[in-house]
Design a protein around this motif. Structure first.
Motif, short mmCIF file in Angstrom:
data_model
loop_
_atom_site.label_atom_id
_atom_site.label_comp_id
_atom_site.label_asym_id
_atom_site.label_seq_id
_atom_site.Cartn_x
_atom_site.Cartn_y
_atom_site.Cartn_z
N ILE A 14 26.72 10.15 41.20
CA ILE A 14 26.56 8.85 41.86
C ILE A 14 27.45 8.84 43.10
O ILE A 14 28.64 9.15 43.03
N ASP A 15 26.88 8.48 44.23
CA ASP A 15 27.63 8.28 45.47
C ASP A 15 27.35 6.87 45.99
O ASP A 15 26.24 6.37 45.86
N ALA A 16 28.37 6.26 46.56
CA ALA A 16 28.20 4.97 47.24
C ALA A 16 28.44 5.22 48.72
O ALA A 16 29.44 5.84 49.10
N TYR A 17 27.53 4.77 49.55
CA TYR A 17 27.68 4.89 51.01
C TYR A 17 28.05 3.52 51.56
O TYR A 17 27.29 2.57 51.41
N LEU A 18 29.22 3.45 52.16
CA LEU A 18 29.73 2.19 52.69
C LEU A 18 29.78 2.26 54.21
O LEU A 18 30.10 3.30 54.78
N TYR A 19 29.50 1.16 54.84
CA TYR A 19 29.64 1.02 56.28
C TYR A 19 30.64 -0.11 56.49
O TYR A 19 30.34 -1.27 56.20
N ALA A 20 31.84 0.26 56.95
CA ALA A 20 32.92 -0.72 56.99
C ALA A 20 33.85 -0.46 58.16
O ALA A 20 33.93 0.65 58.68
N SER A 21 34.55 -1.51 58.54
CA SER A 21 35.58 -1.39 59.56
C SER A 21 36.85 -2.03 59.03
O SER A 21 36.85 -2.71 58.01
N THR A 22 37.94 -1.82 59.76
CA THR A 22 39.22 -2.41 59.41
C THR A 22 39.94 -2.77 60.70
O THR A 22 39.61 -2.25 61.77
N ASP A 23 40.92 -3.65 60.60
CA ASP A 23 41.69 -3.99 61.80
C ASP A 23 43.02 -3.24 61.84
O ASP A 23 43.85 -3.48 62.70
N PRO A 61 44.92 14.38 59.18
CA PRO A 61 44.65 12.94 59.08
C PRO A 61 44.74 12.27 60.44
O PRO A 61 45.60 12.62 61.26
N ARG A 62 43.81 11.33 60.68
CA ARG A 62 43.80 10.60 61.95
C ARG A 62 43.66 9.11 61.66
O ARG A 62 42.90 8.72 60.77
N PRO A 63 44.37 8.29 62.43
CA PRO A 63 44.24 6.84 62.20
C PRO A 63 42.83 6.36 62.51
O PRO A 63 42.12 6.95 63.33
N MET A 64 42.45 5.28 61.85
CA MET A 64 41.17 4.65 62.13
C MET A 64 41.34 3.76 63.36
O MET A 64 42.43 3.27 63.64
N ARG A 65 40.26 3.58 64.09
CA ARG A 65 40.29 2.70 65.24
C ARG A 65 39.87 1.30 64.80
O ARG A 65 38.84 1.15 64.11
N PRO A 66 40.63 0.30 65.18
CA PRO A 66 40.29 -1.07 64.77
C PRO A 66 38.88 -1.47 65.19
O PRO A 66 38.44 -1.15 66.30
N ASP A 67 38.19 -2.13 64.28
CA ASP A 67 36.87 -2.73 64.50
C ASP A 67 35.75 -1.72 64.75
O ASP A 67 34.66 -2.11 65.16
N VAL A 68 35.99 -0.44 64.53
CA VAL A 68 34.93 0.57 64.60
C VAL A 68 34.33 0.70 63.20
O VAL A 68 35.05 0.83 62.22
#
Length: 108
Positions: A14-23, A61-68
């Motif tokens: 089972i895999d869950a595919y999520l489309y999400a962003s963070t600030d 590891p690389r930081p996430m970009r806000p709101d992407v």
């Protein structure tokens, strides 16, 4: 939630595919597949977690970009389960599940 009107047996990965962003520069994505019984009891069937900063590589590891918006695949492992009539299937999504999984201070 998916409510079932017929008995159903499923098995396999089972895999869950999520489309999400963070600030923030990092966050966790936790997915839990559950069987919700008619009386309200919730049975966890499978759980998985991914950390945002490791989305491309554990070595770099690389930081996430806000709101992407990022696509995240959360592997829940293999499940073999029979869901009976009246039960519901629920997918819980959260960004933390401490103390089950290590804390993420969200700073990258």
């Amino acid at each position: 939630m998916l409510s079932l009107h017929t008995r159903r047996a499923d098995g396999g990965p089972i895999d869950a595919y999520l489309y999400a962003s963070t600030d923030g520069p990092d966050t966790d994505f936790v997915a839990v597949l559950c069987d919700v019984h008619p009386a309200g009891f919730v049975q966890n069937l499978a759980e998985g977690i991914v950390r945002g900063r490791f989305r491309d590589s554990f070595d770099d590891p690389r930081p996430m970009r806000p709101d992407v918006v990022y696509e995240r695949r959360v592997q829940l492992g293999n499940v073999s389960h029979v869901v009976t009539v009246g039960h519901r299937i629920r997918l819980q999504v959260t960004s933390s599940n401490f103390p089950r999984w290590d804390r993420n201070n969200q700073h990258g």
